[in-house]
Write a protein that holds these residues in place. Structure first.
Motif, short mmCIF file in Angstrom:
data_model
loop_
_atom_site.label_atom_id
_atom_site.label_comp_id
_atom_site.label_asym_id
_atom_site.label_seq_id
_atom_site.Cartn_x
_atom_site.Cartn_y
_atom_site.Cartn_z
N LEU A 69 17.12 31.97 -24.61
CA LEU A 69 17.44 32.14 -23.19
C LEU A 69 16.19 32.32 -22.34
O LEU A 69 16.15 31.90 -21.18
CB LEU A 69 18.39 33.34 -23.01
CG LEU A 69 19.00 33.51 -21.62
CD1 LEU A 69 19.83 32.30 -21.24
CD2 LEU A 69 19.85 34.78 -21.57
N ASP A 70 15.15 32.90 -22.91
CA ASP A 70 13.90 33.09 -22.18
C ASP A 70 13.17 31.77 -21.94
O ASP A 70 12.29 31.69 -21.09
CB ASP A 70 12.98 34.05 -22.94
CG ASP A 70 13.55 35.47 -22.99
OD1 ASP A 70 14.30 35.82 -22.07
OD2 ASP A 70 13.24 36.20 -23.95
N GLN A 71 13.52 30.75 -22.73
CA GLN A 71 12.91 29.42 -22.58
C GLN A 71 14.01 28.37 -22.35
O GLN A 71 13.98 27.30 -22.93
CB GLN A 71 12.10 29.08 -23.85
CG GLN A 71 11.00 30.05 -24.18
CD GLN A 71 9.88 30.01 -23.14
OE1 GLN A 71 9.61 28.97 -22.55
NE2 GLN A 71 9.23 31.14 -22.93
N LEU A 72 14.95 28.71 -21.49
CA LEU A 72 16.14 27.87 -21.33
C LEU A 72 15.80 26.46 -20.87
O LEU A 72 16.37 25.48 -21.38
CB LEU A 72 17.12 28.52 -20.34
CG LEU A 72 18.43 27.78 -20.12
CD1 LEU A 72 19.21 27.68 -21.42
CD2 LEU A 72 19.27 28.48 -19.05
N ASN A 73 14.89 26.32 -19.92
CA ASN A 73 14.59 24.99 -19.40
C ASN A 73 13.96 24.09 -20.46
O ASN A 73 14.21 22.89 -20.51
CB ASN A 73 13.66 25.09 -18.19
CG ASN A 73 14.42 25.45 -16.93
OD1 ASN A 73 15.64 25.35 -16.86
ND2 ASN A 73 13.71 25.92 -15.92
N VAL A 74 13.12 24.68 -21.31
CA VAL A 74 12.52 23.91 -22.40
C VAL A 74 13.60 23.46 -23.39
O VAL A 74 13.65 22.29 -23.81
CB VAL A 74 11.44 24.74 -23.13
CG1 VAL A 74 10.89 23.96 -24.33
CG2 VAL A 74 10.32 25.10 -22.18
#
Length: 486
Positions: free
Chosen positions: A346-351
């Protein structure tokens, strides 16, 4: 008699008697699926660079396009009663199917984990405030278990739950929007006239990101639409698919756009993309309970239809040899989603959205090309369940599909910011040329060789496909018009 490893009772075609979801029911299911808390983050990521109106436009256009793509792939379920994985044996082969199918199953499982985590943290916040007990993972396990049990009851349980969840979610979402808008006004921000000045993102990038957001469901929607009620002997595509396309074009774009706008306004007002957390911090008593209800219903309704059922059926397809049941597939989806530690993703959702969106965008292009352009909606359904049928191709692999997927998906990853705009058309074009000018010459397909005979249509000509599960032989039984009339 040797067991046919391509058959299990959960992946054979659905017959007309088993189609239990109405157009209104599918609309409710889509409302539940479209309200995803993670959508708030996408809206927040774009608001610094544009107005609320531009943000809404980017999200809306993206979801109209995705709704159209999803409506097209959905006809596989409506016409033939096939699940996503069973159909995918045509463009990828009876063995090759497992690579894209299981990949999609893992993506859905991870989304289950993300949604469950968001719901669990909200539950933990409330319980901690009331009792002092602070351990979100306990609530993760409890919430996951409840969802798994409910999804195991089948599509009818999902349909009934959506009737309650959809209106509740919409009402609470409207209330949250006005709460957040009021906070923005108190801080001196008029959301109607606000103009972002940052250059961190663009309108096209926000649109492409939103398309990637729904790339997973755009390919495996037949898992749900095969349960949709559809008129038999209706040759008009739009009339036959009215319970499919109307919910897609009304629920998905409007609800998803509204959620993205809420996330953008929340970020403007507080600097926090998650309005649920914001409202929780200023709420007490019954108001806090209402917010909790919104979170739980939103995550639960999305997970049941969009994640657990699709993931389970991909695992069932791969595990037909060992008779993996639908219920065990649901449990496996929950375990897989947890092992990938969704709280970290979730902390790197866009990736995460970028990579899986790129891969699955190419898959959507291949499916639409295969189903509409190559086969013209005809399928030799009996051979989808034959170990030595026409979909065996080269030792079980259709290399036209596999090469197209790797090539188009790889380029979509390379152009990650605009993955769907690259992967979808490239997958379609590559698959067309490899199939038309290479693979069909090596492996003729009966539905094409027959000059697209109606013998290979389903609902359009009033036909149900019946596949036996207790023996190797496969029987096709046609439902006659006269029988239906009686």
């Amino acid at each position: 008699m040797k067991k046919n490893t391509l058959i299990s009772k959960d992946i054979i075609p659905i017959t007309s008697k088993e189609r239990v979801i109405s157009g209104f029911g599918f609309f409710n299911i889509w409302v539940g699926m479209a309200v995803i808390i993670a959508t708030f983050q996408i809206g927040a990521n774009g608001i610094d660079s544009m107005s609320v109106w531009d943000l809404a436009g980017a999200i809306f256009v993206a979801n109209v396009i995705i709704a159209l793509v999803t409506s097209l792939t959905a006809d596989i379920g409506v016409e033939h009663g096939l699940s996503f994985s069973a159909y995918l044996r045509a463009p990828f082969g009876i063995a090759g199917v497992h690579i894209p199918s299981i990949s999609k199953g893992i993506v859905a499982s991870i989304w289950f984990g993300i949604q469950t985590y968001l719901g669990a943290t909200a539950i933990n916040y409330i319980v901690n405030d009331l009792t002092g007990f602070d351990y979100w993972f306990v609530w993760y396990v409890v919430f996951a278990t409840v969802q798994i049990v409910q999804a195991s009851l089948g599509i009818k349980a999902v349909d009934r739950f959506a009737v309650i969840a959809a209106p509740s979610i919409l009402l609470i979402s409207v209330w949250i929007f006005f709460q957040i808008s009021g906070m923005a006004a108190d801080n001196g921000t008029n959301i109607l006239t606000y103009e972002g000045t940052s250059t961190n993102t663009t309108w096209l990038l926000v649109m492409a990101t939103n398309m990637g957001f729904w790339s997973a469901l755009a390919v495996d929607i037949p898992n749900i639409t095969r349960y949709l009620k559809a008129p038999k002997n209706e040759r008009n595509w739009f009339k036959r698919n009215k319970n499919n396309i109307i919910p897609h074009l009304t629920a998905l774009p409007t609800v998803q756009t509204f959620m993205g706008v809420i996330g953008g306004v929340s970020f403007l007002a507080t600097g926090n993309w998650n309005p649920i957390e914001v409202v929780q911090q200023i709420s007490t008593g019954w108001v806090m309970v209402i917010v909790l209800l919104m979170v739980v219903l939103a995550q639960w309704s999305t997970n049941s239809a969009a994640n657990l059922i699709p993931a389970s059926l991909t695992f069932v397809n791969a595990g037909a040899k060992i008779n993996l049941s639908y219920s065990m597939g649901i449990v496996l989806a929950g375990i897989v989603g947890t092992l990938f530690q969704p709280w970290a993703i979730l902390d790197q959702l866009n990736v995460y959205l970028g990579y899986y969106g790129a891969i699955l965008s190419a898959l959507a292009g291949i499916m639409i090309c295969d189903y509409y352009i190559i086969r013209k909606r005809r399928l030799n359904v009996r051979d989808l369940y034959k170990e030595n049928g026409q979909y065996t191709f080269n030792k079980g692999i259709n290399w036209a599909g596999m090469i197209s997927w790797i090539f188009a998906g790889g380029l979509a990853i390379y152009f990650l910011e605009y993955m769907y705009l690259v992967g979808f058309p490239l997958g379609m074009v590559t698959y067309y040329f490899l199939t038309k000018y290479w693979y069909l010459k090596k492996y003729p397909q009966m539905e094409i060789e027959s000059n697209f005979s109606d013998e290979y249509l389903g609902t359009t000509v009033g036909r149900d496909w019946h596949i036996t599960t207790d023996e190797e032989s496969i029987v096709q039984e046609e439902t006659a018009v006269t029988t239906e009339a009686k």
